[in-house]
Every structure is written in structure tokens, then in C-alpha cells.
Motif scaffolding. Structure first.
Motif, short mmCIF file in Angstrom:
data_model
loop_
_atom_site.label_atom_id
_atom_site.label_comp_id
_atom_site.label_asym_id
_atom_site.label_seq_id
_atom_site.Cartn_x
_atom_site.Cartn_y
_atom_site.Cartn_z
N ASP A 1 1.02 -1.12 0.07
CA ASP A 1 0.29 0.09 0.09
C ASP A 1 1.15 1.29 0.14
O ASP A 1 0.85 2.23 -0.58
CB ASP A 1 -1.11 0.20 1.61
N TYR A 2 2.15 1.08 0.68
CA TYR A 2 2.78 2.85 0.92
C TYR A 2 2.99 3.04 -0.47
O TYR A 2 3.83 3.74 -0.73
CB TYR A 2 3.68 2.74 2.22
N LYS A 3 3.99 1.47 -0.84
CA LYS A 3 4.94 1.82 -2.03
C LYS A 3 3.75 2.25 -3.36
O LYS A 3 4.18 2.93 -3.80
CB LYS A 3 5.35 0.48 -2.27
N ASN A 4 2.59 1.73 -3.61
CA ASN A 4 1.86 2.04 -4.36
C ASN A 4 1.14 3.63 -4.28
O ASN A 4 1.31 4.43 -5.47
CB ASN A 4 0.48 1.58 -4.50
N VAL A 5 1.05 3.93 -3.39
CA VAL A 5 0.84 5.77 -3.02
C VAL A 5 2.16 6.11 -2.60
O VAL A 5 1.81 8.04 -3.59
CB VAL A 5 0.30 5.95 -1.56
N ALA A 6 3.31 5.99 -2.50
CA ALA A 6 4.80 6.82 -3.46
C ALA A 6 4.68 6.86 -4.47
O ALA A 6 4.90 8.28 -4.73
CB ALA A 6 5.76 6.73 -2.36
N GLN A 7 4.80 6.02 -5.39
CA GLN A 7 4.70 6.03 -6.61
C GLN A 7 4.02 7.30 -7.58
O GLN A 7 3.69 7.52 -8.52
CB GLN A 7 4.77 4.91 -7.36
N ALA A 8 3.15 7.09 -6.95
CA ALA A 8 1.15 7.59 -7.25
C ALA A 8 1.94 9.11 -6.80
O ALA A 8 1.35 9.72 -7.95
CB ALA A 8 -0.10 7.01 -6.70
N VAL A 9 2.07 9.25 -6.13
CA VAL A 9 2.53 11.06 -5.92
C VAL A 9 4.28 11.78 -5.89
O VAL A 9 4.06 12.51 -6.41
CB VAL A 9 2.22 11.65 -4.71
N PRO B 1 7.23 12.90 -7.28
CA PRO B 1 8.14 13.11 -6.53
C PRO B 1 7.48 14.30 -5.45
O PRO B 1 8.91 14.17 -4.99
CB PRO B 1 9.16 13.94 -7.60
N ASP B 2 6.41 14.49 -5.56
CA ASP B 2 6.42 15.31 -4.77
C ASP B 2 6.24 13.85 -3.50
O ASP B 2 5.92 12.30 -3.32
CB ASP B 2 4.74 15.58 -4.48
N PRO B 3 5.72 14.62 -2.03
CA PRO B 3 6.05 14.32 -1.04
C PRO B 3 4.53 13.15 -0.25
O PRO B 3 3.76 13.72 -0.64
CB PRO B 3 6.56 14.71 0.04
N VAL B 4 4.68 12.10 0.27
CA VAL B 4 4.24 11.25 1.24
C VAL B 4 4.27 11.39 2.04
O VAL B 4 5.15 10.58 2.49
CB VAL B 4 3.35 10.10 0.86
N ILE B 5 3.89 11.78 3.67
CA ILE B 5 3.75 11.67 5.06
C ILE B 5 2.79 10.92 5.75
O ILE B 5 1.58 10.79 5.72
CB ILE B 5 4.04 13.36 5.51
N LEU C 1 6.63 0.06 10.97
CA LEU C 1 7.73 0.58 10.24
C LEU C 1 8.89 0.31 9.51
O LEU C 1 9.59 0.47 8.02
CB LEU C 1 9.49 0.69 11.53
N ARG C 2 8.94 -0.79 9.29
CA ARG C 2 10.06 -2.01 8.08
C ARG C 2 9.58 -1.61 7.20
O ARG C 2 9.84 -1.57 5.36
CB ARG C 2 9.80 -3.18 8.86
N ALA C 3 7.56 -1.79 7.48
CA ALA C 3 6.67 -1.68 5.48
C ALA C 3 6.73 0.31 4.95
O ALA C 3 7.03 0.12 3.71
CB ALA C 3 5.12 -1.51 5.69
N ILE C 4 7.38 1.55 5.67
CA ILE C 4 7.86 2.61 5.41
C ILE C 4 8.64 2.76 4.86
O ILE C 4 9.18 3.07 4.01
CB ILE C 4 7.31 3.32 6.61
N LEU C 5 9.84 2.01 5.50
CA LEU C 5 11.42 2.05 5.07
C LEU C 5 11.81 1.70 3.92
O LEU C 5 11.92 2.39 2.69
CB LEU C 5 12.22 1.39 5.91
N ARG C 6 10.57 0.17 3.73
CA ARG C 6 11.19 -0.10 2.26
C ARG C 6 10.43 0.54 0.79
O ARG C 6 10.52 0.54 0.04
CB ARG C 6 10.53 -1.50 2.18
N ALA C 7 9.33 0.83 1.57
CA ALA C 7 8.49 2.14 0.25
C ALA C 7 9.22 3.17 -0.33
O ALA C 7 8.92 3.73 -0.67
CB ALA C 7 7.28 2.35 1.27
#
Length: 583
Positions: A317-325, A327-331, A375-381
Motif C-alpha cells: 500500500d505505502y509503495k503504491n501511494v509513494a509511486q502515485a504522488v 516526486p511530491d512527498p507522502v507523509i 516501520l519496516r514497511a514504511i522504510l521499504r516503501a
């Protein structure tokens, strides 16, 4: 003529005839014998199967005609039909109380909805509507009755109801429905979100409007100010028709600046980001011109089923959101729930208070088996986009250092497995407790950014429960103590070379835009639909002028004086923009 006031849920003006919508199936209790249990369970399973099919049909129908975030709401309801917390309780009620399936569904649905409605988080409270809607579908299918279909209306009307279920609202024919008004609801209810997607004006929380209105009665619905006028006279109708046409032109003007930066007339630029709950809301970022995600709430993954989400589910989930936005950030905010939501697998007492108890970062530090996978999921994303991590409810430097220590542990575990992550990923904290605000000069030395959560900060600073009707009027964002705390937090951040955002309701209110801009806020994060209004005011403002206004506002002694000054000043500068703001 009578004027009622509720909550403005979706902007716009509607003038026309009311249609009173009533669709709330009831169940009668019928005792059964032990020999009849199997038949009742069979009936229940068949009704659940039909309900799944109908929800899937709704989802498919909306997927081709509406934004994906709207259609995806019904995926959430379909997931509830897989949730053992719901269905197993219904089975248990049938078997232990020896009652018919209809009564068991209604009883369990009401109990679960009541439980959700009592939690402190407004978003989670609104999920009670999903439980009620699913229960209504199952009840209708158990009885063999068809739910009233408002998709086949023959003339243009304004829908009036006690409440509208998501499935009812989603099927509103836009060409026939001019707006809707309900007794219940809030700004973040599913019906409010769907109304904004449909671009239909709506006013919710009107109290007892469904008992005051009859079908065919003339009404005016003002979704900008949260007003409903019953039996308006000709003069009022003519005045509101003029307002309606002006609002349409105002919306057209805002659409022109959608893709332009939020920069003042003297060249000072700020970020306007979005608060989201689900990945399906990503389309709204583009629709309203958001620059990334300033707050991605992650709680839904922990509430949708009776087991903890896996690291892999979170990562995807986090990866897909990061890729979608990108170069803008996702917090991504780490988990912000109370221990009472984890009763089944943590063994904590159900009565445990979560408001000021074992909640958010405190819960995560105590139960690292929940914290570390996230935390690991966020780091990996973080290798797939511009990901930033944010800890909620930090009270001081000791708690922050404990959280950072667990983060380092998560990094070490990934390093040992050779799993990549962004070693320079930014890490910040929410400033939502007075203790954190007062010590923000200390905290700023050990983080990369702040995000001010004004909803809780105001509540804790003023000792006001905003959900308590007796004292909710004391929940005052303009209170000098609140504004001084915000000013100190921003100054502390800038002195230490970090940026600061704000993700509470204040960020979305155009009346606060000038003072927050003048205090030096770097990022405003809000629901996507509010971005055009705020951007319009920023682009029409001078940063130097905003700083002077903020300084003058802080010279007053009372919230009333500050609000009066800001409102008067803003109206002098932006009468067209603020003409649509409820006050």
C-alpha cells in the motif's frame, strides 16, 4: 418561512422541491428452537451472498462513472462481510439467544455501530455508518424486500432524509438530484464525501429536518453556509438564485488556478498538501491541485479485519501511494489508535481509555510487534518515492528518542536482510500536545520537520472536549494561547533549520489562511476539496502584509477580539472568496 442551520458538507446552492427519503428496514424479534438454528444460519449466509453481489454491482457501476475513491467505499463494505468480528457475532447471537437472523443482524449491527460512534477519532466514528448500511442491506435481503431505489427519480428534487447510507447516496442520479439534507452526518461522513464527488450541494446534522419536511415542499439548500430554508418567499428565492449563479462563476475561477503554485504576490511560496485516509483518494489530489500528501492516516488497515495487517500488505500500500504522488512527498503517520482497538490480540481490558491513555506512540512503544512491521514497511516503501515518516502524540524528547530507537532497530533488521531503503528518509513528529509545543525548541534539534495537529492541540490546551455539546463552544482556535503555541512551534522549527506544516481543520479554513501564512507556516495540509479556496487567498495576498496582520492579531487579549479582527481584515481583502465561508 423557516431557516435551519446544520453542517455544510458539500458546497453549492439548490432551490427546488423536497423529496422525503425513508429507507430503514426494521426487524422483529422471533424466538426459535435449537432445531431451527441451522435454517436461520442458512438464510443469513444466503442474504450475505446476495448482499455481496449487490455491493459488487454498485462498485462496478460507479467505477465507470465516478472517481475511484468514491467507488472504493463499497469495497470497504464488501470487506466487512468477510470480517469475522461482524458475522461471527451474528452467528453467536442466533445460537446463544435463539433468535431469528433478522433480529441478530439488527442487534449486532447496532451494537457495533454504537461502539464505533463512541471513539474519539471523528473519522473512525463515521465508520459506524458503514456497519449500519451493510446491516440494512442484509436485512432487506433476509426479508426479500427491495430497498427503495432513488436512482429512478422522475423530476429534479432535493433529497431530505434522517440519514443517507453510502449506497443510497452513490446511486443518486446527478441529473435529477439537486442536493440533499440529512438529520445526521458530519463533514467527513461517507455521504459528505460522496456528495462532493458528485458535486451535489449538501447540508448534514440538521437535527430533525426529516420530520419537518414533506415531499413536494419548496426548500432552499445552502451547502456553503450550512443553511436550509423551508417555504421561502419569492424575494428569498430570487436572492438565492443570484447567489447560486455567482457561486458557479466563483468555482470556475478557482479551477483556473488549480495547477498554479501557492505563491504570494511578493514571491513567498508555501506547500498545499492533502490529508487522505485511503489510496483510492489519490485522484482527488490531481483534481484539486494538491502537492503531495501531508498526512496519510494508516489506521484503516488495523480496523478492517480481526487480525493485524502483515508487513507485506502495508508495504504494498505505502509503495503504491509513494509511486502515485512521486516526486511530491507522502507523509505517513504511524499508527494512531488506542489499545482498546486491539483487545482480541493484545489482551488489554476493553474498558481501557484511549483518549489520554495507551494510544498512538505509547501503544506502539509498548507493543513493538505492532510497531516494527509498520516501520519496516514504511522504510521499504521509501525507495519508491518521496516518503517521510511521522510519529503522532509525542510528548517530549524522551518519547521521541525511544521511537527513534525502535526505528533504528527496524533499519538494522532490513540491513541484515539486505533489503534497501532510503537512509536519508525524513522523520518528523506531530505537535498536538501542549508539552510538545512548549518543548518544540528541544524537539526540533532531533527531527526533520514538524506537523501541527491543531484538532488535538486546541482540545488539550483548552481542556475542552469538542464532542461535548455543553462546552463545545469553548473549542476556540483563535484563543491567544493556541495562536501563541503555534507561533512558538514555527519559530522553534525555523531557528533549527527545519520546516513546519499544519494538518488540522484550521489549515482548511480560509479565514485562518492569512494568520497562518503570517506566522510563517511552510505547509498547509487539508482535505483536497478545500485546497482551491486556500490557494486563491494565498495567491491574492502579500506575505509582508500577512506577517503584519498576524502580529497585530496576537496583540489582542481574547479569542473574540482576534476572530473579529481577522474576519474583518480578511473580508476587506477577499470579499468574493470569503462570501462562501460559513460563519
Amino acid at each position: 418561512m423557516e431557516v435551519l442551520t446544520g453542517i455544510p458538507a458539500s458546497p453549492g446552492i439548490a432551490i427546488g422541491k423536497a423529496f422525503l427519503f425513508q429507507n430503514d428496514p426494521k426487524a422483529r424479534r422471533r424466538s426459535i428452537t435449537p432445531q431451527e438454528i441451522a435454517e436461520e444460519i442458512r438464510r443469513l449466509e444466503e442474504a450475505v451472498r446476495i448482499t455481496k453481489e449487490k455491493l459488487h454491482e454498485i462498485h462496478e457501476r460507479l467505477s465507470s462513472t465516478m472517481p475511484s475513491n468514491t467507488a472504493s467505499m463499497f469495497q470497504a463494505q464488501m470487506l466487512m462481510l468477510e470480517d469475522p468480528m461482524f458475522l461471527e457475532k451474528v452467528y453467536q447471537e442466533i445460537e446463544e439467544s435463539l433468535v431469528n437472523a433478522e433480529w441478530a443482524v439488527m442487534k449486532v449491527g447496532e451494537e457495533l455501530a454504537e461502539t464505533l460512534s463512541q471513539v474519539e477519532d471523528e473519522y473512525l466514528r463515521e465508520r459506524a455508518i458503514d456497519i449500519k448500511d451493510v446491516s440494512r442491506h442484509i436485512l432487506a435481503n433476509l426479508s426479500g424486500e427491495e430497498r427503495l431505489d432513488i436512482s429512478s427519480l422522475q423530476e429534479k428534487v432535493i433529497i431530505v432524509a434522517h440519514d443517507l447510507a453510502p449506497s443510497d447516496t452513490a446511486l443518486l442520479p446527478k441529473e435529477k438530484v439537486m442536493g440533499f439534507a440529512t438529520d445526521m452526518g458530519s463533514r467527513i461522513s461517507h455521504t459528505a464525501i460522496l456528495a462532493r464527488s458528485l458535486e451535489i450541494p449538501a447540508v448534514v446534522a440538521l437535527g430533525d429536518i426529516s420530520t419537518r419536511i414533506t415531499t413536494g415542499q419548496m426548500i432552499i439548500l445552502d451547502g456553503n453556509r450550512g443553511k436550509l430554508i423551508i417555504d421561502p418567499d419569492d424575494e428569498t428565492i430570487a436572492r438565492y438564485e443570484g447567489i447560486r449563479l455567482k457561486f458557479i462563476e466563483h468555482e470556475r475561477e478557482l479551477s483556473v488556478i488549480r495547477d498554479l503554485p501557492a505563491v504570494t504576490t511578493d514571491g513567498h511560496e508555501v506547500m498545499l498538501s492533502a490529508n487522505i485516509e485511503f489510496p483510492e483518494e489519490l485522484e482527488a489530489l490531481k483534481q484539486y491541485g494538491a502537492r503531495g500528501i501531508g498526512l496519510y492516516r494508516t489506521e484503516y488497515f488495523y480496523l478492517r479485519k480481526d487480525t493485524l495487517p502483515t508487513e507485506e500488505e502495508l508495504f504494498e500500500d505505502y509503495k503504491n501511494v509513494a509511486q502515485a504522488v512521486s516526486p511530491d512527498p507522502v507523509i505517513i503517520r504511524t499508527l494512531d489508535l488506542g489499545a482498546d482497538k486491539f483487545v482480541s490480540y493484545l489482551g488489554v481490558p476493553e474498558s481501557m481509555s484511549s483518549m489520554m491513555g495507551l494510544r498512538a506512540i505509547r501503544l506502539c512503544l509498548k507493543y513493538q510487534e505492532i510497531f516494527l512491521p509498520q516501520l519496516r514497511a514504511i522504510l521499504r516503501a521509501s525507495v519508491y518515492g518521496n516518503v517521510k515518516l511521522m510519529f503522532p502524540l509525542i510528548s517530549g524528547i524522551e518519547e521521541l528518542r525511544q521511537a527513534k530507537s525502535v526505528l533504528e532497530k527496524a533499519k538494522k533488521e532490513l540491513d541484515e536482510k539486505g533489503i534497501p531503503y532510503d537512509h536519508d528518509m525524513e522523520m518528523g513528529v506531530m505537535i498536538e500536545i501542549p508539552a510538545a509545543a512548549i518543548t518544540s525548541d528541544i524537539l526540533a534539534k532531533e527531527v526533520d520537520f514538524f506537523s501541527i495537529g491543531t484538532n488535538d492541540l486546541i482540545q488539550y490546551t483548552l481542556a475542552v472536549d469538542r464532542g461535548n455539546e455543553e462546552i463545545s463552544w469553548m473549542f476556540e482556535p483563535f484563543h491567544p494561547a493556541v495562536l501563541r503555541l503555534i507561533k512558538f512551534v514555527i519559530e522553534s522549527a525555523h531557528k533549527n533549520g527545519i520546516w513546519v506544516g499544519l494538518c488540522g481543520e484550521m489549515a482548511a479554513d480560509p479565514v485562518f489562511t492569512l494568520i497562518l501564512l503570517g506566522l510563517g507556516l511552510d505547509e498547509f495540509s487539508m482535505n483536497p476539496a478545500s485546497i482551491p479556496e486556500v490557494k486563491g487567498i494565498i495567491r491574492a495576498s502579500s506575505y509582508a502584509d500577512a506577517r503584519r496582520i498576524a502580529e497585530e492579531a496576537l496583540s489582542f487579549s481574547t479569542a473574540w477580539e482576534i476572530e473579529a479582527y481577522i474576519w474583518r481584515t480578511a473580508m476587506q481583502r477577499f470579499p468574493e472568496q470569503l462570501n462562501w465561508v460559513a460563519r
